[in-house]
Motif scaffolding. Structure first.
Motif, mmCIF file in Angstrom:
data_model
loop_
_atom_site.group_PDB
_atom_site.id
_atom_site.type_symbol
_atom_site.label_atom_id
_atom_site.label_comp_id
_atom_site.label_asym_id
_atom_site.label_seq_id
_atom_site.Cartn_x
_atom_site.Cartn_y
_atom_site.Cartn_z
ATOM 1 N N LEU A 232 0.826 -1.218 0.000
ATOM 2 C CA LEU A 232 0.000 0.000 0.000
ATOM 3 C C LEU A 232 0.852 1.256 0.000
ATOM 4 N N ASP A 233 2.042 1.162 0.614
ATOM 5 C CA ASP A 233 2.977 2.299 0.556
ATOM 6 C C ASP A 233 3.299 2.625 -0.903
ATOM 7 N N VAL A 234 3.596 1.570 -1.659
ATOM 8 C CA VAL A 234 4.001 1.772 -3.055
ATOM 9 C C VAL A 234 2.829 2.346 -3.865
ATOM 10 N N LEU A 235 1.649 1.775 -3.660
ATOM 11 C CA LEU A 235 0.469 2.274 -4.394
ATOM 12 C C LEU A 235 0.222 3.752 -4.088
ATOM 13 N N GLN A 236 0.298 4.083 -2.804
ATOM 14 C CA GLN A 236 0.058 5.464 -2.399
ATOM 15 C C GLN A 236 1.103 6.385 -3.038
ATOM 16 N N ALA A 237 2.355 5.907 -3.079
ATOM 17 C CA ALA A 237 3.428 6.715 -3.668
ATOM 18 C C ALA A 237 3.166 6.933 -5.154
ATOM 19 N N VAL A 238 2.685 5.905 -5.839
ATOM 20 C CA VAL A 238 2.391 6.050 -7.273
ATOM 21 C C VAL A 238 1.293 7.101 -7.474
ATOM 22 N N LEU A 239 0.282 7.041 -6.614
ATOM 23 C CA LEU A 239 -0.787 8.039 -6.711
ATOM 24 C C LEU A 239 -0.221 9.454 -6.509
ATOM 25 N N MET A 240 0.664 9.597 -5.525
ATOM 26 C CA MET A 240 1.258 10.915 -5.256
ATOM 27 C C MET A 240 2.118 11.379 -6.438
ATOM 28 N N LEU A 241 2.805 10.430 -7.080
ATOM 29 C CA LEU A 241 3.624 10.776 -8.246
ATOM 30 C C LEU A 241 2.746 11.211 -9.416
ATOM 31 N N VAL A 242 1.654 10.455 -9.636
ATOM 32 C CA VAL A 242 0.732 10.811 -10.719
ATOM 33 C C VAL A 242 0.212 12.236 -10.495
ATOM 34 N N ARG A 243 -0.128 12.537 -9.249
ATOM 35 C CA ARG A 243 -0.645 13.887 -8.951
ATOM 36 C C ARG A 243 0.411 14.962 -9.208
ATOM 37 N N GLN A 244 1.647 14.672 -8.792
ATOM 38 C CA GLN A 244 2.715 15.665 -9.036
ATOM 39 C C GLN A 244 2.883 15.922 -10.532
ATOM 40 N N VAL A 245 2.907 14.832 -11.300
ATOM 41 C CA VAL A 245 3.087 14.972 -12.749
ATOM 42 C C VAL A 245 1.930 15.782 -13.329
ATOM 43 N N ASN A 246 0.706 15.420 -12.917
ATOM 44 C CA ASN A 246 -0.470 16.124 -13.457
ATOM 45 C C ASN A 246 -0.456 17.608 -13.126
ATOM 46 N N GLU A 247 0.079 17.911 -11.943
ATOM 47 C CA GLU A 247 0.062 19.305 -11.500
ATOM 48 C C GLU A 247 1.336 20.038 -11.885
ATOM 49 N N GLY A 248 2.220 19.361 -12.602
ATOM 50 C CA GLY A 248 3.462 19.988 -13.040
ATOM 51 C C GLY A 248 4.432 20.266 -11.908
ATOM 52 N N ARG A 249 4.298 19.529 -10.798
ATOM 53 C CA ARG A 249 5.205 19.734 -9.671
ATOM 54 C C ARG A 249 6.359 18.743 -9.749
ATOM 55 N N ALA A 250 7.497 19.113 -9.197
ATOM 56 C CA ALA A 250 8.620 18.183 -9.060
ATOM 57 C C ALA A 250 9.190 18.389 -7.673
ATOM 58 N N GLU A 251 8.608 17.702 -6.713
ATOM 59 C CA GLU A 251 8.986 17.913 -5.314
ATOM 60 C C GLU A 251 9.368 16.594 -4.659
ATOM 61 N N VAL A 252 10.007 16.735 -3.511
ATOM 62 C CA VAL A 252 10.235 15.543 -2.699
ATOM 63 C C VAL A 252 9.079 15.443 -1.718
ATOM 64 N N GLU A 253 8.341 14.347 -1.814
ATOM 65 C CA GLU A 253 7.271 14.110 -0.852
ATOM 66 C C GLU A 253 7.582 12.838 -0.088
ATOM 67 N N ASN A 254 7.029 12.778 1.102
ATOM 68 C CA ASN A 254 7.343 11.652 1.978
ATOM 69 C C ASN A 254 6.074 10.887 2.340
ATOM 70 N N GLU A 255 5.902 9.731 1.747
ATOM 71 C CA GLU A 255 4.764 8.881 2.089
ATOM 72 C C GLU A 255 5.073 8.086 3.346
ATOM 73 N N PHE A 256 6.366 7.897 3.622
ATOM 74 C CA PHE A 256 6.837 6.997 4.678
ATOM 75 C C PHE A 256 7.143 7.786 5.954
ATOM 76 N N THR A 257 6.196 8.678 6.321
ATOM 77 C CA THR A 257 6.462 9.551 7.468
ATOM 78 C C THR A 257 6.559 8.780 8.772
ATOM 79 N N ARG A 258 6.059 7.527 8.782
ATOM 80 C CA ARG A 258 6.146 6.784 10.030
ATOM 81 C C ARG A 258 7.585 6.385 10.343
#
Lengths: 388, 349
Positions: A232-258
């Motif tokens: 689920l970590d990987v799936l969530q990360a893919v979703l976050m990547l898709v959103r970044q690409v769609n929004e034209g962002r190139a950022e470091v995001e952290n799904e693994f905050t735990r």
């Protein structure tokens, strides 16, 4: 199992998969590289590719420490066991890595070499204490995750004056490898392999933090989402990547905050810096020689450095010419595009690095996903398979 | 009694004595080991004769025979020892044909210096296991090798059983559409063994599942379900055994990951050791393949037996020229469950 099942929940997974399918734009192709072998393993074992829409594809990166260890380094370790009579200790799946002349540590062991599997460098230390008359060498490999324990073992050996223990250091650095991929002509100039972003390492990032990836995001305009090793970590990360690409962002995001913070584990970093320093260059199987991509033992701890102690000279050994590991590690080719894949090169008889560990792109595809190749000739024109 | 009559010297020192080369030389020491240890533990009418062979009246039906050599480190582990393994392993091999196991032979290769107390413990375990399985150990052999040339003790057992008429069970009989059942939680034995390995000790409550399965098989046969295949997934685990059957029968298989019974402690151990329970050994479980129509009755019969309480239907045999064993994962994806490549070695990451 508590704290694990939550991250494999099929209902949550279906929800994230639906969001990815809804948000990935039909006309666009998304290609993300998961750098870590741990992610490759999670994706393959859970059949994650089946949950992604056809236009979202995962490329398996070089983050499998066993896979990128070149033949020449294994040769050094085998030489220590067979010619110098040392007890060579190392992690499990290193034993199988093919070396020169059809050998491996496992085969050397069968011929009488004293090779032992350990779960921790501290086990190797114990073996050294138990066998004061023998040389005990820990064949250290891995990315930033396994480096602090090796540093700890060296410092402990120094502290207690353990004279018969040394480390053959092969620790490598994640940012250098990512940079190498981004700098490769195919990715940077030709644009033939559009990498739209990275699933950032899980355990490595617990040590180095999320900060080191900021450069890639900014300089190369590639989004990075650090993710845990559960499906689920990987799936969530893919979703976050898709959103970044769609929004034209190139950022470091952290799904693994735990587990991952911005700065990482400062104590571990200090320990590593005390014992190790940058190596000018290091050969990576599949990627070739990469500058400042690995660590070596500092002079101050030179007594526990196997390379100094035994006066080892590294000799590079080329891979089989037909082996496509380099191209596969960069996402240029798929395992089935390699003539050796599944024929001469199988998990039982690996020829190239990607087939060695189950984390490698080829082994993962062979072991978990080769049913997808049915009815297709190797190299058939078809968009590269979604993951393995 | 005369001091020079039939005695074999001082009695065997089962407390602090050790195996020496004379115990395998065929002289008085060998005879003493046989009489004071093996005969006493395994005692039965065939062994008592002390001939070099057992003379058995052939039972009606087809004879089934299987042999298995047992080497295990450590020799003693939670839930059993090499003795229980040596009996149950061979009893199970015979039973997986549907046969009723009757007799066992036992061949021991002992290493010089092996403590007799440990040997007695192992022999007593064998006697208890044989008693529980209802088989007699009717003939045997002992050899002693020099120190350093063995690993304490190796045991070979050969089993003989008898197959009732009409029972046709073979790894070649899996058919597309058949149901795949497992008799309980998987990976218990392998994890119990690993938890006691020298370089890997960890605390767990997992015990080996080592058990004789002939009683369970008898209950399954009595249910009237048509059994196509029975096999105990020992080395290489469920994954390897299913691949063997798929190859033998020329079929594929589709498993359901969510249906696999795995004890939480085994799942946890595999998680931190980087292993997959599908590839971890079992010593008291069986896989059964039967026509789908008979699956419910068979499952009920298994669950009614103490050794099958956690039995589950885990998949279906499918037509597949590539003979892939595949699995629908918990997340709803699909993957191959391949043959084990070499030994299962833990991953680094």
């Amino acid at each position: 199992m508590k704290y694990v099942d939550e991250f494999r929940d099929p209902k949550v997974g279906a929800g994230i998969a639906a969001a990815i399918a809804a948000e990935a734009r039909p006309g666009r192709h998304y290609q993300f590289m998961e750098f870590c072998g741990g992610h490759t393993h999670a994706i393959s074992r859970s059949g994650l590719a089946d949950l992604l829409p056809p236009n979202v594809r995962m490329v398996h990166g070089p983050g499998c420490p066993v896979c990128v260890l070149p033949i020449g380094r294994i040769d050094l370790a085998i030489g220590l066991a067979t010619e110098r009579g040392a007890i060579v200790c190392t992690y499990g799946d290193v034993l199988r890595v093919p070396a020169s002349g059809e050998t491996s540590l496992l085969r050397a062991k069968a011929r009488g070499a004293d090779v032992r599997m350990v779960y921790s460098p501290l086990d190797a230390l114990r073996i050294a204490r138990d066998h004061p008359m023998r040389e005990v060498v820990f064949l250290a490999i891995g990315f930033e995750t396994t480096t602090p324990p090796t540093a700890l073992a060296i410092r402990a050996a120094a502290g207690e004056g353990l004279a018969n223990f040394s480390v053959l250091c092969n620790h490598v650095l994640t940012p250098a490898a990512i940079m190498n991929i981004l700098e490769s002509p195919e990715v940077r100039e030709l644009g033939s392999v559009p990498l739209d972003g990275f699933v950032g390492p899980a355990h490595v990032s617990t040590i180095i933090g999320s900060e080191p990836y900021r450069f890639f995001a900014e300089e190369y305009r590639k989004p990075v989402v650090i993710a845990g090793f559960e499906p689920l970590d990987v799936l969530q990360a893919v979703l976050m990547l898709v959103r970044q690409v769609n929004e034209g962002r190139a950022e470091v995001e952290n799904e693994f905050t735990r587990a991952v913070t911005t700065d990482g584990n400062l104590r571990a970093q200090a320990l590593v810096a005390e014992v190790f320093e940058l190596r000018r260059e290091f050969e990576w199987r599949g990627l070739g020689t990469v500058s400042y991509s690995a660590l070596q033992v500092r002079e101050a701890y030179g007594r526990w450095d196997a390379e100094r102690r035994f006066g080892l000279q590294y000799r590079p050994v080329p891979d089989n010419k037909a082996c496509e590991c380099g191209a596969i590690l960069r996402g240029l080719k798929r395992p089935v595009d390699c003539r050796l894949f599944g024929r001469a090169c199988t998990p039982e008889t690996p020829m190239g690095s990607c087939m060695v560990s189950s984390e490698g792109a080829c082994a993962a595809h062979y072991s978990y996903g080769r049913y997808r190749d049915r009815g297709q000739a190797a190299g058939a024109a078809r968009p590269a398979a979604a993951g393995t | 009694m005369s001091r020079v009559s039939r005695g074999l010297g001082r009695p065997l020192d089962l407390r602090s004595g050790r195996v020496d080369l004379s115990h395998g030389s065929g002289g008085r020491a060998s005879a003493q080991l046989v009489e004071d240890l093996f005969l006493r533990a395994f005692d039965n009418e065939w062994l008592r004769v002390l001939d070099d062979q057992a003379c058995l009246a052939p039972p009606p039906g087809r004879i089934v025979m299987a042999t298995d050599s047992h080497v295990v480190t450590p020799l003693f582990f939670p839930g059993g020892d090499i003795g229980t393994l040596a009996v149950n392993g061979t009893v199970n091999d015979v039973a997986m044909s549907g046969a009723r196991p009757l007799y066992l032979s036992a061949g021991f290769i002992l290493e010089e210096g092996f403590p007799l107390a440990d040997l007695k413990r192992i022999v007593d375990s064998m006697a208890a296991a044989a008693g529980a399985a209802g088989v007699a150990i009717v003939t045997g052999d002992t050899k002693v090798v020099e120190q350093g040339k063995g690993d304490g003790v190796f045991i070979n057992t050969t089993g003989v059983g008898v197959l009732p008429p009409g029972v046709e069970i073979s790894g070649r009989r899996a058919r597309p559409g058949d149901a795949i059942l497992v008799s309980g939680t998987i990976g218990d034995h392998g994890v119990a063994i690993m938890s006691r390995r020298e370089n890997l000790e960890f605390e767990t409550e997992v015990r080996s599942d080592c058990a004789a399965l002939n009683g369970l098989v008898a209950a399954m046969l009595a249910s009237g379900a048509r059994l196509h295949v029975l096999r105990d997934p020992t080395r290489g685990g469920v994954a390897t055994t299913l691949n063997e059957i798929a190859r033998q029968s020329g079929v594929g298989m589709m498993l359901e990951e969510s249906a696999l019974p795995v004890d939480p402690a085994v799942a946890a151990a595999c998680e931190f050791l980087g292993l997959d329970p599908l590839y971890v050994a079992n010593e008291g479980k069986l896989l059964a393949i039967c026509p789908a129509a008979d699956a419910a009755a068979l499952l009920a019969a298994m669950q009614a037996h103490p050794l099958g309480r956690r039995a589950a239907r885990i998949g279906t045999v499918v037509q597949d020229p590539d003979q892939f064993v595949q699995m629908t994962t918990v997340l709803g994806g699909r993957r191959i469950v391949d043959w084990l490549a070499g030994e299962q070695l833990p991953r680094i990451c």
